[in-house]
Design an enzyme around this catalytic site. Structure first.
Site, PDB file in Angstrom:
ATOM      1  N   TYR A 142       0.823  -1.210   0.000  1.00  0.00           N
ATOM      2  CA  TYR A 142       0.000   0.000   0.000  1.00  0.00           C
ATOM      3  C   TYR A 142       0.859   1.263   0.000  1.00  0.00           C
ATOM      4  O   TYR A 142       0.387   2.344  -0.347  1.00  0.00           O
ATOM      5  CB  TYR A 142      -0.953   0.032   1.210  1.00  0.00           C
ATOM      6  CG  TYR A 142      -2.051  -1.023   1.165  1.00  0.00           C
ATOM      7  CD1 TYR A 142      -2.096  -1.976   0.156  1.00  0.00           C
ATOM      8  CD2 TYR A 142      -3.036  -1.066   2.130  1.00  0.00           C
ATOM      9  CE1 TYR A 142      -3.084  -2.944   0.114  1.00  0.00           C
ATOM     10  CE2 TYR A 142      -4.039  -2.033   2.102  1.00  0.00           C
ATOM     11  CZ  TYR A 142      -4.043  -2.971   1.088  1.00  0.00           C
ATOM     12  OH  TYR A 142      -5.023  -3.916   1.059  1.00  0.00           O
ATOM     13  N   LYS A 192       3.507 -15.358   2.689  1.00  0.00           N
ATOM     14  CA  LYS A 192       3.464 -16.136   1.445  1.00  0.00           C
ATOM     15  C   LYS A 192       4.920 -16.442   1.097  1.00  0.00           C
ATOM     16  O   LYS A 192       5.433 -16.073   0.033  1.00  0.00           O
ATOM     17  CB  LYS A 192       2.732 -15.327   0.355  1.00  0.00           C
ATOM     18  CG  LYS A 192       2.458 -16.066  -0.924  1.00  0.00           C
ATOM     19  CD  LYS A 192       1.405 -17.156  -0.807  1.00  0.00           C
ATOM     20  CE  LYS A 192       1.307 -17.931  -2.114  1.00  0.00           C
ATOM     21  NZ  LYS A 192       0.436 -19.129  -2.005  1.00  0.00           N
ATOM     22  N   ASP A 224      -2.909 -18.103   1.990  1.00  0.00           N
ATOM     23  CA  ASP A 224      -4.046 -18.778   1.335  1.00  0.00           C
ATOM     24  C   ASP A 224      -4.642 -19.833   2.266  1.00  0.00           C
ATOM     25  O   ASP A 224      -5.861 -19.962   2.399  1.00  0.00           O
ATOM     26  CB  ASP A 224      -3.654 -19.359  -0.031  1.00  0.00           C
ATOM     27  CG  ASP A 224      -2.326 -20.087  -0.030  1.00  0.00           C
ATOM     28  OD1 ASP A 224      -1.622 -20.082   1.000  1.00  0.00           O
ATOM     29  OD2 ASP A 224      -1.980 -20.687  -1.069  1.00  0.00           O
ATOM     30  N   ASP A 248      -5.360  -6.619   5.767  1.00  0.00           N
ATOM     31  CA  ASP A 248      -6.564  -5.922   5.307  1.00  0.00           C
ATOM     32  C   ASP A 248      -7.604  -6.961   4.882  1.00  0.00           C
ATOM     33  O   ASP A 248      -8.774  -6.910   5.284  1.00  0.00           O
ATOM     34  CB  ASP A 248      -6.187  -5.003   4.130  1.00  0.00           C
ATOM     35  CG  ASP A 248      -7.337  -4.126   3.677  1.00  0.00           C
ATOM     36  OD1 ASP A 248      -8.293  -3.939   4.451  1.00  0.00           O
ATOM     37  OD2 ASP A 248      -7.278  -3.629   2.534  1.00  0.00           O
ATOM     38  N   ASP A 252     -11.159  -8.596   7.254  1.00  0.00           N
ATOM     39  CA  ASP A 252     -12.570  -8.576   6.827  1.00  0.00           C
ATOM     40  C   ASP A 252     -13.168  -9.976   6.989  1.00  0.00           C
ATOM     41  O   ASP A 252     -14.299 -10.139   7.451  1.00  0.00           O
ATOM     42  CB  ASP A 252     -12.691  -8.153   5.352  1.00  0.00           C
ATOM     43  CG  ASP A 252     -12.853  -6.642   5.186  1.00  0.00           C
ATOM     44  OD1 ASP A 252     -12.287  -5.908   6.013  1.00  0.00           O
ATOM     45  OD2 ASP A 252     -13.529  -6.209   4.239  1.00  0.00           O
TER      46      ASP A 252
HETATM   47  C1  IPM Z   1      -9.281  -0.777   6.183  1.00  0.00           C
HETATM   48  C2  IPM Z   1      -9.696  -0.198   4.865  1.00  0.00           C
HETATM   49  C3  IPM Z   1      -8.605   0.715   4.354  1.00  0.00           C
HETATM   50  C4  IPM Z   1      -7.331  -0.085   4.239  1.00  0.00           C
HETATM   51  C5  IPM Z   1      -8.931   1.428   3.033  1.00  0.00           C
HETATM   52  C6  IPM Z   1     -10.213   2.209   3.123  1.00  0.00           C
HETATM   53  C7  IPM Z   1      -7.799   2.274   2.552  1.00  0.00           C
HETATM   54  O1  IPM Z   1      -9.985  -1.221   3.973  1.00  0.00           O
HETATM   55  O2  IPM Z   1      -9.010   0.008   7.097  1.00  0.00           O
HETATM   56  O3  IPM Z   1      -9.225  -1.995   6.290  1.00  0.00           O
HETATM   57  O4  IPM Z   1      -7.104  -0.760   3.231  1.00  0.00           O
HETATM   58  O5  IPM Z   1      -6.557  -0.081   5.175  1.00  0.00           O
HETATM   59 MG    MG Z   2     -10.071  -3.124   4.852  1.00  0.00          MG
END
Ligand code: IPM
Ligand code: MG
Length: 347
Positions: A142, A192, A224, A248, A252
């Protein structure tokens, strides 16, 4: 105690959920005799509309001058066309980087009251889910060099560099081991390493740090396989440490197995006590202003702020208990609604 909080409501559902977290903070302030001073920061898409950039300098300065930052969410399709340097997400990355917030803690814990909101089979959920994801936050792909070039044949080629230096891995690994010491003393490091050089370095440095923590069990897992193990057997994880992009994505996934991404808070810290606290979900523009948002991720983020930045563990615990009591009393937001429960939202 008096603390200044830079508050960034942001975009989409951000303002609604932040308003709820502030109400909770005010309750805490009244109960425990603290004073919280809120310095409103305009950042994200709304700042593009107002100032032409997602993170105006004076707004970043407010964050730097605060004791801590509390953020709702930024972004939305409205700003999809803007230049990448001023995108709403650039504000988020810019604050994380300027404040040196390299370790991002994302707890994924199943509230027993929400067991039936988890998409996993009851037999898996019954084993319990209580893991802490430690995501490296200001390095990796990133933040690496980004390039889009047009080749001689007119075709475009894009690349994003994934770079890690030893010190960047070492400091976040240390956070993971220290965190594990206060929990079930188990660290799973995700990489990885069968393909990427940056992961091979990651693994070597984590192993080196692990030697300083003989009381903590440390193992490696490929990213993975981790994606699979999170749905197959999440109870095996205690502390999970990984680089920025893997964290990231996996956070989720880890949040969803606990029932709803709307429940999960996060803290981002660097060397000092000033951190940034935000729910891990996004701005959800599709449900903004409709009284559908779940403010719990933000409220629990405020609790993390009290615990990690303001050294107010009792106050933080009180908030967590209040969330649990609210669920016990049968209140749910739309994202984790189930039969017989009473639906609530932000107002
Ligand atoms: C998170 C979000 C952010 C990230 C985005 C919005 C830039 O997805 O905080 O997980 O990738 O860190
Ligand atoms: Mg995120």
């Amino acid at each position: 105690m008096k603390k200044t909080i830079a508050v960034i409501p942001g975009d989409g559902i951000g303002p609604e959920i932040i308003a709820e977290a502030r109400k909770v903070l005010e309750k805490v302030a009244a109960k425990y005799g603290h004073t919280f001073v809120y310095d409103e920061v305009i950042a994200g898409g709304c700042a593009i509309d107002q100032f032409g950039t997602s993170l105006p300098k004076e707004m970043l300065e407010k964050c730097l001058a605060s004791d801590s930052v509390l953020l709702g969410a930024v972004g939305g399709p409205k700003w999809d066309g803007v230049a990448k340097e001023i995108r709403p997400e650039a504000a988020l990355l810019g604050i994380r980087s300027a404040l040196g917030l390299y370790s991002n803690l994302r707890p994924a814990r199943l509230f027993p009251q929400l067991a039936d909101a988890s998409p996993l089979k009851p037999s898996i959920v019954a084993q319990g889910i209580d893991l802490m994801m430690v995501r490296e936050l200001i390095g990796g792909v990133y933040f690496g060099e980004k390039r889009t070039v047009t080749l001689e044949n007119g075709e475009r080629r894009a690349s994003d560099e994934m770079v890690y230096s030893e010190h960047e891995i070492e400091r976040v690994a240390r956070v993971a081991f220290e965190t594990a010491r206060k929990r079930r003393k188990k660290v799973t490091s995700i990489d990885k390493a069968n393909v990427l050089d940056s992961s091979r370095l990651w693994r070597a440095v984590v192993h080196r740090v692990a030697e300083e923590y003989p009381d903590v069990e440390c193992s490696d897992m490929l990213v993975d396989n981790t994606a699979m193990q999170l749905v197959k057997n999440p109870s095996q994880f205690d502390v999970v440490v990984t680089e920025n992009m893997f964290g990231d994505i996996l956070s989720d996934e880890a949040s969803m197995i606990t029932g709803s991404i709307g429940m999960i808070p996060s803290s981002s810290l660097g060397e000092g006590t000033r951190g940034m606290y935000e729910p891990i979900h996004g701005s959800a523009p599709d449900i903004a202003g409709q009284n559908l948002a779940n403010p719990i991720g933000t409220i629990l983020s405020a609790a993390m702020m009290l615990k990690y930045s303001f050294d107010m563990p009792e106050e933080a615990e009180r908030i967590e208990q209040a969330v649990s009591d609210t669920l016990d009393a049968g209140f749910r937001t739309a994202d984790c609604m189930s039969e017989g429960m009473t639906r609530l939202s932000c107002s």
